[in-house]
Motif scaffolding. Sequence first.
Motif, PDB file in Angstrom:
ATOM      1  N   ASN A  35     -42.980 -19.328  42.190  1.00  0.00           N
ATOM      2  CA  ASN A  35     -41.763 -19.245  42.979  1.00  0.00           C
ATOM      3  C   ASN A  35     -41.890 -18.144  44.023  1.00  0.00           C
ATOM      4  O   ASN A  35     -42.920 -17.494  44.155  1.00  0.00           O
ATOM      5  CB  ASN A  35     -40.553 -19.006  42.056  1.00  0.00           C
ATOM      6  CG  ASN A  35     -40.726 -17.735  41.240  1.00  0.00           C
ATOM      7  OD1 ASN A  35     -41.492 -16.850  41.623  1.00  0.00           O
ATOM      8  ND2 ASN A  35     -40.016 -17.654  40.123  1.00  0.00           N
ATOM      9  N   ASN A  78     -40.560 -15.194  44.160  1.00  0.00           N
ATOM     10  CA  ASN A  78     -40.783 -13.856  43.620  1.00  0.00           C
ATOM     11  C   ASN A  78     -42.241 -13.637  43.275  1.00  0.00           C
ATOM     12  O   ASN A  78     -42.791 -12.563  43.472  1.00  0.00           O
ATOM     13  CB  ASN A  78     -39.918 -13.645  42.373  1.00  0.00           C
ATOM     14  CG  ASN A  78     -38.438 -13.595  42.716  1.00  0.00           C
ATOM     15  OD1 ASN A  78     -38.071 -13.186  43.825  1.00  0.00           O
ATOM     16  ND2 ASN A  78     -37.598 -14.021  41.776  1.00  0.00           N
ATOM     17  N   ALA A  79     -42.868 -14.706  42.734  1.00  0.00           N
ATOM     18  CA  ALA A  79     -44.287 -14.586  42.392  1.00  0.00           C
ATOM     19  C   ALA A  79     -45.113 -14.391  43.646  1.00  0.00           C
ATOM     20  O   ALA A  79     -46.103 -13.666  43.653  1.00  0.00           O
ATOM     21  CB  ALA A  79     -44.748 -15.833  41.636  1.00  0.00           C
ATOM     22  N   ASN A 110     -45.053 -10.905  44.730  1.00  0.00           N
ATOM     23  CA  ASN A 110     -45.749  -9.966  43.853  1.00  0.00           C
ATOM     24  C   ASN A 110     -47.155 -10.439  43.501  1.00  0.00           C
ATOM     25  O   ASN A 110     -47.705 -10.056  42.477  1.00  0.00           O
ATOM     26  CB  ASN A 110     -44.947  -9.779  42.555  1.00  0.00           C
ATOM     27  CG  ASN A 110     -43.577  -9.197  42.816  1.00  0.00           C
ATOM     28  OD1 ASN A 110     -43.422  -8.326  43.658  1.00  0.00           O
ATOM     29  ND2 ASN A 110     -42.579  -9.711  42.101  1.00  0.00           N
ATOM     30  N   GLU A 148     -49.378  -6.711  28.227  1.00  0.00           N
ATOM     31  CA  GLU A 148     -48.422  -7.765  28.547  1.00  0.00           C
ATOM     32  C   GLU A 148     -49.069  -9.140  28.421  1.00  0.00           C
ATOM     33  O   GLU A 148     -48.471 -10.083  27.883  1.00  0.00           O
ATOM     34  CB  GLU A 148     -47.897  -7.551  29.966  1.00  0.00           C
ATOM     35  CG  GLU A 148     -46.742  -8.464  30.351  1.00  0.00           C
ATOM     36  CD  GLU A 148     -46.219  -8.171  31.743  1.00  0.00           C
ATOM     37  OE1 GLU A 148     -45.224  -8.800  32.135  1.00  0.00           O
ATOM     38  OE2 GLU A 148     -46.817  -7.311  32.426  1.00  0.00           O
ATOM     39  N   THR A 183     -41.249 -18.427  28.872  1.00  0.00           N
ATOM     40  CA  THR A 183     -40.231 -18.432  29.914  1.00  0.00           C
ATOM     41  C   THR A 183     -40.913 -18.559  31.272  1.00  0.00           C
ATOM     42  O   THR A 183     -42.136 -18.409  31.385  1.00  0.00           O
ATOM     43  CB  THR A 183     -39.416 -17.132  29.879  1.00  0.00           C
ATOM     44  OG1 THR A 183     -40.288 -16.031  30.187  1.00  0.00           O
ATOM     45  CG2 THR A 183     -38.793 -16.918  28.506  1.00  0.00           C
ATOM     46  N   LYS A 184     -40.124 -18.818  32.300  1.00  0.00           N
ATOM     47  CA  LYS A 184     -40.685 -18.955  33.640  1.00  0.00           C
ATOM     48  C   LYS A 184     -41.346 -17.653  34.085  1.00  0.00           C
ATOM     49  O   LYS A 184     -42.396 -17.653  34.729  1.00  0.00           O
ATOM     50  CB  LYS A 184     -39.585 -19.357  34.624  1.00  0.00           C
ATOM     51  CG  LYS A 184     -40.099 -19.665  36.018  1.00  0.00           C
ATOM     52  CD  LYS A 184     -38.997 -20.235  36.881  1.00  0.00           C
ATOM     53  CE  LYS A 184     -39.501 -20.557  38.277  1.00  0.00           C
ATOM     54  NZ  LYS A 184     -40.626 -21.477  38.284  1.00  0.00           N
ATOM     55  N   SER A 185     -40.737 -16.534  33.717  1.00  0.00           N
ATOM     56  CA  SER A 185     -41.297 -15.235  34.080  1.00  0.00           C
ATOM     57  C   SER A 185     -42.652 -15.009  33.419  1.00  0.00           C
ATOM     58  O   SER A 185     -43.588 -14.493  34.043  1.00  0.00           O
ATOM     59  CB  SER A 185     -40.322 -14.124  33.675  1.00  0.00           C
ATOM     60  OG  SER A 185     -40.893 -12.849  33.906  1.00  0.00           O
ATOM     61  N   GLU A 186     -42.773 -15.421  32.153  1.00  0.00           N
ATOM     62  CA  GLU A 186     -44.038 -15.251  31.439  1.00  0.00           C
ATOM     63  C   GLU A 186     -45.119 -16.154  32.025  1.00  0.00           C
ATOM     64  O   GLU A 186     -46.290 -15.765  32.117  1.00  0.00           O
ATOM     65  CB  GLU A 186     -43.828 -15.552  29.957  1.00  0.00           C
ATOM     66  CG  GLU A 186     -43.009 -14.479  29.240  1.00  0.00           C
ATOM     67  CD  GLU A 186     -42.603 -14.900  27.843  1.00  0.00           C
ATOM     68  OE1 GLU A 186     -42.407 -14.005  26.997  1.00  0.00           O
ATOM     69  OE2 GLU A 186     -42.473 -16.119  27.595  1.00  0.00           O
ATOM     70  N   ASP A 195     -45.245 -17.068  35.145  1.00  0.00           N
ATOM     71  CA  ASP A 195     -45.619 -16.425  36.405  1.00  0.00           C
ATOM     72  C   ASP A 195     -46.595 -15.276  36.165  1.00  0.00           C
ATOM     73  O   ASP A 195     -47.550 -15.074  36.923  1.00  0.00           O
ATOM     74  CB  ASP A 195     -44.371 -15.895  37.119  1.00  0.00           C
ATOM     75  CG  ASP A 195     -43.476 -17.015  37.633  1.00  0.00           C
ATOM     76  OD1 ASP A 195     -43.991 -18.141  37.776  1.00  0.00           O
ATOM     77  OD2 ASP A 195     -42.283 -16.765  37.877  1.00  0.00           O
ATOM     78  N   THR A 196     -46.352 -14.536  35.092  1.00  0.00           N
ATOM     79  CA  THR A 196     -47.230 -13.415  34.762  1.00  0.00           C
ATOM     80  C   THR A 196     -48.641 -13.895  34.445  1.00  0.00           C
ATOM     81  O   THR A 196     -49.634 -13.317  34.910  1.00  0.00           O
ATOM     82  CB  THR A 196     -46.672 -12.643  33.549  1.00  0.00           C
ATOM     83  OG1 THR A 196     -45.371 -12.147  33.872  1.00  0.00           O
ATOM     84  CG2 THR A 196     -47.573 -11.475  33.180  1.00  0.00           C
TER      85      THR A 196
END
Length: 298
Positions: A254, A256-257, A260, A269, A286-289, A291-292
């Motif tokens: 997305n 934000n990704a 960053n 992490e 999750t979507k954040s994970e 992305d990480t």
Amino acid sequence: MKDFKFIFKRFIASSSVVNRILLINIGLFISFSVFKLIMYLFNLKGFSEQIISYLYVPGNAKLLIYRPWTLLTYQFMHVDFFHILFNMLMFYYMAIIYNNFLKSQGLWKIYLWGGISGAIVFLLSFNFFPVFRNTANLGYLVGASASVMAVVAATATLVPDFEVFLFGLFRIKLKWLAFALILIDISGIPTSNPGGGLAHLGGTLFGFVYMLNYKGYFNLYFKNFNKYFAQKTKVDEKKIFRKKVYVNQPHQPNSNAKNNKNTKPNQLEIDAILDKISQSGYDSLTKSEKDTLFRASE
């Protein structure tokens, strides 16, 4: 006829190592089954058996001097339908798992050298232990079982905690499945199939040593081992698992990704996310994970 040849050549050129090994085994089994049938109908059964025996590893080590090719040919020969059925089913399922992680890298080597290792253990046993003194001249080794057990051992060593459905009924980790097969072979040596059981153990040992060396455990002891058998020196199982996830789960970052994308997550992490995948699967992230993980793989 030309179309068939073209399709066959394309299949050979494009098919995986797994398919090629299956094709060779099945093709030879069908060919020699037809050959034995023809010889039987012409009352030449003994003649056909004598010819085919030159493709089996003899129990007498002296005969091997005149039949060195049998160390390879016996790995693709089978006695009957159920013999090849069990071997090829076991090989297929284990090779598919192996292929998911290493894409057939080294599979031919494991199959062939595992079979050779099994034959060596068979020959040494039949010509050394007193219990085989009267049967060495009559015994022979045939079948892909030692090669298949090498693939089983290598796969179980590569991903020991990978779970499979046994008979479609319950889950079992590969390390326990391999352990159970080894116990079956050991228990069968003094009772039903001593030569086959010993050969299986030889193949198993090679697969185990090969994969440990692939992971880097034997680099200090076998400096040239990787040159002949392996193509990498160290395997990070978390990286293997991560690679599998990314191949099958393409990611669409997305905004934000994107902002960053130059920021790398720390190792703690990443390890926490990989542990979550191993316990609950990729879909639990999750979507954040996700992305990480994507940023960590760049």
